[in-house]
Design an enzyme around this catalytic site. Structure first.
Site, PDB file in Angstrom:
ATOM      1  N   HIS A   9      -0.626   0.084  -9.546  1.00  0.00           N
ATOM      2  CA  HIS A   9      -1.679  -0.364  -9.028  1.00  0.00           C
ATOM      3  C   HIS A   9      -1.589  -2.041  -9.622  1.00  0.00           C
ATOM      4  CE1 HIS A   9      -3.479  -1.241  -5.027  1.00  0.00           C
ATOM      5  NE2 HIS A   9      -2.989  -2.572  -4.928  1.00  0.00           N
ATOM      6  N   GLU A  48      -3.519   8.158  -4.384  1.00  0.00           N
ATOM      7  CA  GLU A  48      -2.919   7.148  -5.786  1.00  0.00           C
ATOM      8  C   GLU A  48      -4.105   7.588  -6.794  1.00  0.00           C
ATOM      9  OE1 GLU A  48      -3.491   2.735  -5.534  1.00  0.00           O
ATOM     10  OE2 GLU A  48      -1.659   3.029  -4.747  1.00  0.00           O
ATOM     11  N   ARG A  81       0.579  -1.399  -0.450  1.00  0.00           N
ATOM     12  CA  ARG A  81      -0.227   0.161  -0.010  1.00  0.00           C
ATOM     13  C   ARG A  81       1.152   1.285  -0.203  1.00  0.00           C
ATOM     14  NH1 ARG A  81      -3.209  -2.621  -1.537  1.00  0.00           N
ATOM     15  NH2 ARG A  81      -5.545  -3.397  -1.094  1.00  0.00           N
TER      16      ARG A  81
HETATM   17  C1  DGY Z   1      -5.573  -6.236  -2.933  1.00  0.00           C
HETATM   18  O1  DGY Z   1      -6.274  -7.286  -3.168  1.00  0.00           O
HETATM   19  O2  DGY Z   1      -5.326  -5.770  -1.947  1.00  0.00           O
HETATM   20  C2  DGY Z   1      -4.685  -5.867  -3.700  1.00  0.00           C
HETATM   21  O3  DGY Z   1      -4.089  -3.991  -3.585  1.00  0.00           O
HETATM   22  C3  DGY Z   1      -5.169  -5.465  -5.555  1.00  0.00           C
HETATM   23  O4  DGY Z   1      -5.189  -6.655  -5.880  1.00  0.00           O
END
Ligand code: DGY
Length: 325
Positions: free
Chosen positions: A286, A267, A238
């Site tokens: 992402h 983001e 993240r």
């Molecule tokens: C998640 O699943 O948390 C990822 O960041 C996106 O697939």
């Protein structure tokens, strides 16, 4: 359940026919997520919400969505959802663990290799007509084989990354809230160390911890100060785990050699972000879980959670099982 109403906040990479036979389904058709005000309108009379990590699911939204029986998120992470608020309302929240582990570990590995061997810079070098001869010192990077990899967060994805690293004869260090079992450590050849130790010893540092108040800006100036000037940082977890200003300073002051981010803070990364001017940084949008197979399984798992919630059954993958106590 046949009269159930569902709102899905984006087109999903799966077939919704079966779902449509038992519920009235509305899908937000745009590429961008529904604005918060629109989401507030939509949740007013629905029974089930299938959302993505780009949707802000806060206590007010849950209050407005008073009929909600389930919130199902198509992602393993759920930091966009106020889980304590859902739990207080006895509202189960589903997520999609497991099915994206390999895809995310693969992208982590792709970024690590690309950053080490300067693949993006090399491609740009070629396309801009600078490849005029073979040069002994052109675009040099560090060896990956035999290097030390520091994994911050040795959960499912961290472990899958460790398995890839073992094929490269890497020494594996990890930092976690608590050490993993001896069995896991032995299987992966991974050694538990404190974060400071990991930062000082690792040639590559990869982040696989969830975002929480504890991990927000876990990587700031003090952490970069401890890293090797030759180190490369990878973040596919993240964005807010890394302080972007501190990262910019570290990459420009030579505190670390490079970084590769699949996630940013905020983001999407603003086009005027100073980070985007750096050639020792790779940024992808992402796409950690973006294999066709993983995304299809995530969508199916999110639907399975949604259906269970509508029926009043326990969600197969529930973030807040306390709601069943
Ligand atoms: C998640 O699943 O948390 C990822 O960041 C996106 O697939």
């Amino acid at each position: 359940m046949s009269s159930s109403k569902i709102f899905i906040t984006r087109n999903l990479p799966t077939n919704l026919d079966a779902l449509r036979q038992i519920a009235s389904v509305e899908v937000w058709p745009e590429r961008e997520p529904p604005p918060y005000q629109v989401l507030l309108e939509k949740v007013k009379d629905i029974d089930g919400l299938l959302c993505l990590l780009t949707d802000q699911i806060d206590p007010h939204l849950m209050e407005v969505g008073a009929n909600l029986k389930v919130i199902s998120q198509m992602a393993v992470g759920y930091d966009n959802i106020d889980i304590p608020a859902a739990t207080v309302r006895r509202l189960p929240v589903g997520h999609t663990p497991g099915v994206l582990t390999n895809a995310t570990a693969d992208l982590t590995w792709a970024l690590l290799m690309a950053a080490a061997r300067r693949v993006v810079e090399a491609d740009q070098f070629t396309r801009s007509g600078q490849w005029t001869t073979w040069e002994p010192d052109l675009l040099l990077g560090p060896d990956v084989s035999g290097a030390t990899l520091g994994i911050v967060g040795l959960g499912r994805i961290g472990q899958a990354v460790a398995r890839r690293a073992s094929g490269f004869d890497m020494k594996i260090l990890y930092a976690n809230r608590t050490p993993c079992s001896l069995e896991v450590e032995e299987a992966l050849g991974a050694e538990f160390v404190e974060l400071d130790d990991l930062l000082q010893k690792s040639d590559f540092v990869t982040i696989h911890t969830p975002l929480s108040e504890e991990t927000r800006h876990l990587f700031g100036q003090a952490q970069f100060d401890q890293m090797k000037p030759t180190a490369i940082l990878i973040n596919t977890a993240r964005g807010p785990i890394v302080d972007p200003e501190a990262l910019y300073n570290a990459l420009t002051n030579g505190q670390i050699a490079g970084a590769a981010l699949d996630v940013t803070d905020p983001e999407p990364i603003p086009m005027d972000s100073a980070l985007l001017s750096l050639s020792n940084l790779i940024v992808t949008p992402h796409i950690g879980s973006a294999s066709r197979q993983a995304r299809g399984k995530m969508a199916d798992m999110a639907i399975a959670n949604l259906l269970a919630g509508l029926k009043g059954d326990r969600l197969p993958h529930c973030v807040n099982p306390e709601v069943y106590q």
